[in-house]
Design an enzyme around this catalytic site. Structure first.
Site, PDB file in Angstrom:
ATOM      1  N   CYS A 103       0.957  -1.182  -0.174  1.00 25.74           N
ATOM      2  CA  CYS A 103      -0.138   0.083   0.192  1.00 25.74           C
ATOM      3  C   CYS A 103       0.824   1.441  -0.133  1.00 25.74           C
ATOM      4  O   CYS A 103       0.329   2.209  -0.257  1.00 25.74           O
ATOM      5  CB  CYS A 103      -0.892   0.004   1.274  1.00 25.74           C
ATOM      6  SG  CYS A 103      -2.149  -1.206   1.264  1.00 25.74           S
ATOM      7  N   HIS A 107      -3.033   7.652   3.736  1.00 26.36           N
ATOM      8  CA  HIS A 107      -3.516   6.196   2.954  1.00 26.36           C
ATOM      9  C   HIS A 107      -4.725   6.002   3.337  1.00 26.36           C
ATOM     10  O   HIS A 107      -5.075   6.205   4.557  1.00 26.36           O
ATOM     11  CB  HIS A 107      -2.539   5.197   3.397  1.00 26.36           C
ATOM     12  CG  HIS A 107      -2.995   3.817   2.780  1.00 26.36           C
ATOM     13  ND1 HIS A 107      -3.500   3.562   1.624  1.00 26.36           N
ATOM     14  CD2 HIS A 107      -2.832   2.571   3.743  1.00 26.36           C
ATOM     15  CE1 HIS A 107      -3.691   2.253   1.471  1.00 26.36           C
ATOM     16  NE2 HIS A 107      -3.506   1.712   2.689  1.00 26.36           N
ATOM     17  N   ASN A 158     -10.084   0.903   0.535  1.00 26.51           N
ATOM     18  CA  ASN A 158      -8.671   0.516   0.648  1.00 26.51           C
ATOM     19  C   ASN A 158      -8.101   0.199  -0.705  1.00 26.51           C
ATOM     20  O   ASN A 158      -8.162  -0.971  -1.180  1.00 26.51           O
ATOM     21  CB  ASN A 158      -8.028  -0.189   1.622  1.00 26.51           C
ATOM     22  CG  ASN A 158      -6.312  -0.392   1.713  1.00 26.51           C
ATOM     23  OD1 ASN A 158      -5.877   0.220   0.455  1.00 26.51           O
ATOM     24  ND2 ASN A 158      -5.867  -0.862   2.764  1.00 26.51           N
TER      25      ASN A 158
HETATM   26  N1  COA Z   1     -18.676  -8.067   9.403  1.00 25.23           N
HETATM   27  C1  COA Z   1     -19.022  -8.358  10.580  1.00 25.23           C
HETATM   28  N2  COA Z   1     -18.242  -8.894  11.450  1.00 25.23           N
HETATM   29  C2  COA Z   1     -16.899  -8.998  11.222  1.00 25.23           C
HETATM   30  C3  COA Z   1     -16.393  -8.801  10.114  1.00 25.23           C
HETATM   31  C4  COA Z   1     -17.396  -8.260   9.003  1.00 25.23           C
HETATM   32  N3  COA Z   1     -16.971  -8.103   7.887  1.00 25.23           N
HETATM   33  N4  COA Z   1     -15.180  -9.066  10.148  1.00 25.23           N
HETATM   34  C5  COA Z   1     -14.827  -9.479  11.395  1.00 25.23           C
HETATM   35  N5  COA Z   1     -15.894  -9.452  12.226  1.00 25.23           N
HETATM   36  C6  COA Z   1     -16.170  -9.779  13.473  1.00 25.23           C
HETATM   37  C7  COA Z   1     -14.881 -10.627  13.911  1.00 25.23           C
HETATM   38  O1  COA Z   1     -15.189 -12.134  13.695  1.00 25.23           O
HETATM   39  C8  COA Z   1     -15.029 -10.477  15.361  1.00 25.23           C
HETATM   40  O2  COA Z   1     -16.150 -11.326  16.014  1.00 25.23           O
HETATM   41  P1  COA Z   1     -15.901 -12.150  17.370  1.00 25.23           P
HETATM   42  O3  COA Z   1     -15.805 -10.873  18.329  1.00 25.23           O
HETATM   43  O4  COA Z   1     -17.278 -12.616  17.622  1.00 25.23           O
HETATM   44  O5  COA Z   1     -14.608 -12.778  17.378  1.00 25.23           O
HETATM   45  C9  COA Z   1     -15.680  -8.991  15.572  1.00 25.23           C
HETATM   46  O6  COA Z   1     -16.309  -8.615  14.185  1.00 25.23           O
HETATM   47  C10 COA Z   1     -14.719  -8.050  16.051  1.00 25.23           C
HETATM   48  O7  COA Z   1     -13.487  -8.082  15.446  1.00 25.23           O
HETATM   49  P2  COA Z   1     -12.134  -7.114  15.672  1.00 25.23           P
HETATM   50  O8  COA Z   1     -11.227  -7.669  15.295  1.00 25.23           O
HETATM   51  O9  COA Z   1     -12.514  -6.684  17.336  1.00 25.23           O
HETATM   52  O10 COA Z   1     -12.595  -5.965  14.942  1.00 25.23           O
HETATM   53  P3  COA Z   1     -11.885  -4.385  14.895  1.00 25.23           P
HETATM   54  O11 COA Z   1     -12.529  -3.384  15.850  1.00 25.23           O
HETATM   55  O12 COA Z   1     -10.230  -4.718  15.190  1.00 25.23           O
HETATM   56  O13 COA Z   1     -11.946  -4.184  13.553  1.00 25.23           O
HETATM   57  C11 COA Z   1     -10.737  -4.177  11.284  1.00 25.23           C
HETATM   58  C12 COA Z   1     -11.382  -5.199  12.350  1.00 25.23           C
HETATM   59  C13 COA Z   1     -10.148  -5.382  10.109  1.00 25.23           C
HETATM   60  C14 COA Z   1     -11.694  -3.108  10.657  1.00 25.23           C
HETATM   61  C15 COA Z   1      -9.425  -3.582  11.996  1.00 25.23           C
HETATM   62  O14 COA Z   1      -9.020  -4.231  12.847  1.00 25.23           O
HETATM   63  C16 COA Z   1      -8.753  -2.692  11.060  1.00 25.23           C
HETATM   64  O15 COA Z   1      -8.937  -1.729  10.375  1.00 25.23           O
HETATM   65  N6  COA Z   1      -7.311  -3.169  10.920  1.00 25.23           N
HETATM   66  C17 COA Z   1      -6.509  -2.295  10.023  1.00 25.23           C
HETATM   67  C18 COA Z   1      -6.633  -3.176   8.803  1.00 25.23           C
HETATM   68  C19 COA Z   1      -5.853  -2.399   7.676  1.00 25.23           C
HETATM   69  O16 COA Z   1      -5.954  -1.211   7.673  1.00 25.23           O
HETATM   70  N7  COA Z   1      -5.330  -3.170   6.860  1.00 25.23           N
HETATM   71  C20 COA Z   1      -4.580  -2.354   5.573  1.00 25.23           C
HETATM   72  C21 COA Z   1      -3.501  -1.818   5.846  1.00 25.23           C
HETATM   73  S1  COA Z   1      -2.649  -1.214   4.322  1.00 25.23           S
END
Ligand code: COA
Length: 324
Positions: free
Chosen positions: A115, A251, A281
């Protein structure tokens, strides 16, 4: 002798026609608009049509940037293209785009920094211009990331989209890019990666398809921490205070990460270009897409100070401080 700077003299971007909203996703992924919006800020993403490649989007973005700059493709002496989803293994997508533009003969190569690809490419181009080796350089960030998404993996598939952006840089005695900072730490490779490859071997069995794997929560934490120190370092390298910045062009991965960086810089969200809601993204496409939107919508004006930053798989992280 007077300093030579690299100045942005034109921007362009391209998005596939097809829009996939969160509501559309709800129909085939176990997710909800509410979950996606509150966790990421994303409302929709653009998806490349069948047969539409990274190079197709890159070409369109490049043509628009060249037109805005009033530069002919034949005047270019370099094309640097950030991508992690090249059309084919080789030639590079930069070479494919060069040929379609009719700029044959100039240097052309891809940069793979996930990215951070566009900001890395900008850093490379800046160095060539500052050292006097290049006068006019086309820098592109282009991706069709949805090609490596597994639509059964809700943790990743809701986050990404396709798109491209480009800028034309020209050597100038006026600033220009003040500083670029490029970094990587391969120790984080397993937090965000696609471990399928040529030398490591193609694996096309059902459970190992070409797809992105990510430890979302860990990526989030490292990104926020890393970007905090990156923006400090960039301001220092460019000899500027945060209060002198007009715009942050980050980004576009996650609105909460963007907000954390803005807070660190003491900038209001009014001074931050946000397109993650519209594009999701788009990896290397994200920063130049946001920049082109900011320029064409009249938000970013000539003479203003911009801070561009990105982070991505690798981990890689990179920034550019410039006067537009
Ligand atoms: N829809 C609904 N529920 C979802 C889901 C979706 N698309 N994806 C995951 N979940 C669920 C998970 O299974 C988890 O369930 P559980 O609590 O029963 O186990 C719950 O949602 C919470 O997951 P969590 O990991 O706490 O969410 P979060 O607040 O950390 O958000 C991201 C997840 C991926 C959105 C976040 O961590 C993020 O944006 N990270 C950075 C990713 C990024 O930017 N990547 C690119 C970098 S260049």
């Amino acid at each position: 002798m007077a300093q030579t700077y690299a100045r942005i003299i034109g921007t362009g971007s391209a998005l596939p026609e097809r829009v996939l909203s969160n509501a559309d996703l709800e129909k085939f992924v176990d997710t909800s608009d509410e979950w996606i919006r509150t966790r990421t800020g994303i409302r929709q993403r653009h998806i490349a049509a069948e047969g539409q490649t990274t190079g197709d989007l890159a070409l369109q973005a490049a043509q628009r940037a060249l037109e805005a700059a009033g530069v002919k493709a034949s005047e270019l002496d370099m094309i640097v293209l950030g991508t992690t989803t090249p059309d084919i293994i080789f030639p590079s997508t930069a070479c494919l785009v060069q040929n379609r533009l009719g700029a044959n003969g100039c240097a052309a190569f891809d940069v793979n920094a996930a990215c951070s690809g566009f900001v890395y490419a900008l850093g490379v181009a800046n160095s060539f211009i500052r050292s006097g080796q290049s006068k006019k350089v086309l820098v592109i960030g282009a991706e069709t990331l949805t090609r490596m998404i597994d639509w059964n993996e809700r943790e990743t598939c809701v986050l990404f989209g396709d798109g491209a952006g480009a800028v034309v840089l020209e050597a100038s005695s006026e600033p220009g890019i003040y500083a670029t900072c490029l970094h990587a730490d391969g120790g984080y490779k397993e937090l965000l990666w696609n471990p399928v490859g040529v030398s490591a071997g193609f694996r096309d069995e059902p459970n190992h398809g070409v797809r992105i794997k990510m430890a979302g929560r860990e990526v989030f934490k490292v990104a926020v921490k890393t970007l905090d120190s990156l923006v400090e370092q960039t301001l220092q390298a460019g000899g500027m205070e945060a209060s002198q910045l007009d715009w942050l062009i980050p980004h576009q991965a996650n609105l909460r990460i963007i907000e954390a960086t803005a807070k660190r810089l003491n900038m209001s969200m009014e001074q931050v270009i946000v397109t993650v809601d519209q594009h999701a993204n788009t990896s290397s496409g994200s920063v130049p897409l946001a920049l082109d939107y900011a320029v064409r919508s009249g938000k970013v004006q000539r003479g203003q100070n911009l801070l561009l930053e990105a982070f991505g798989g690798g981990f890689t992280w990179a920034s550019a401080l410039l006067r537009y």
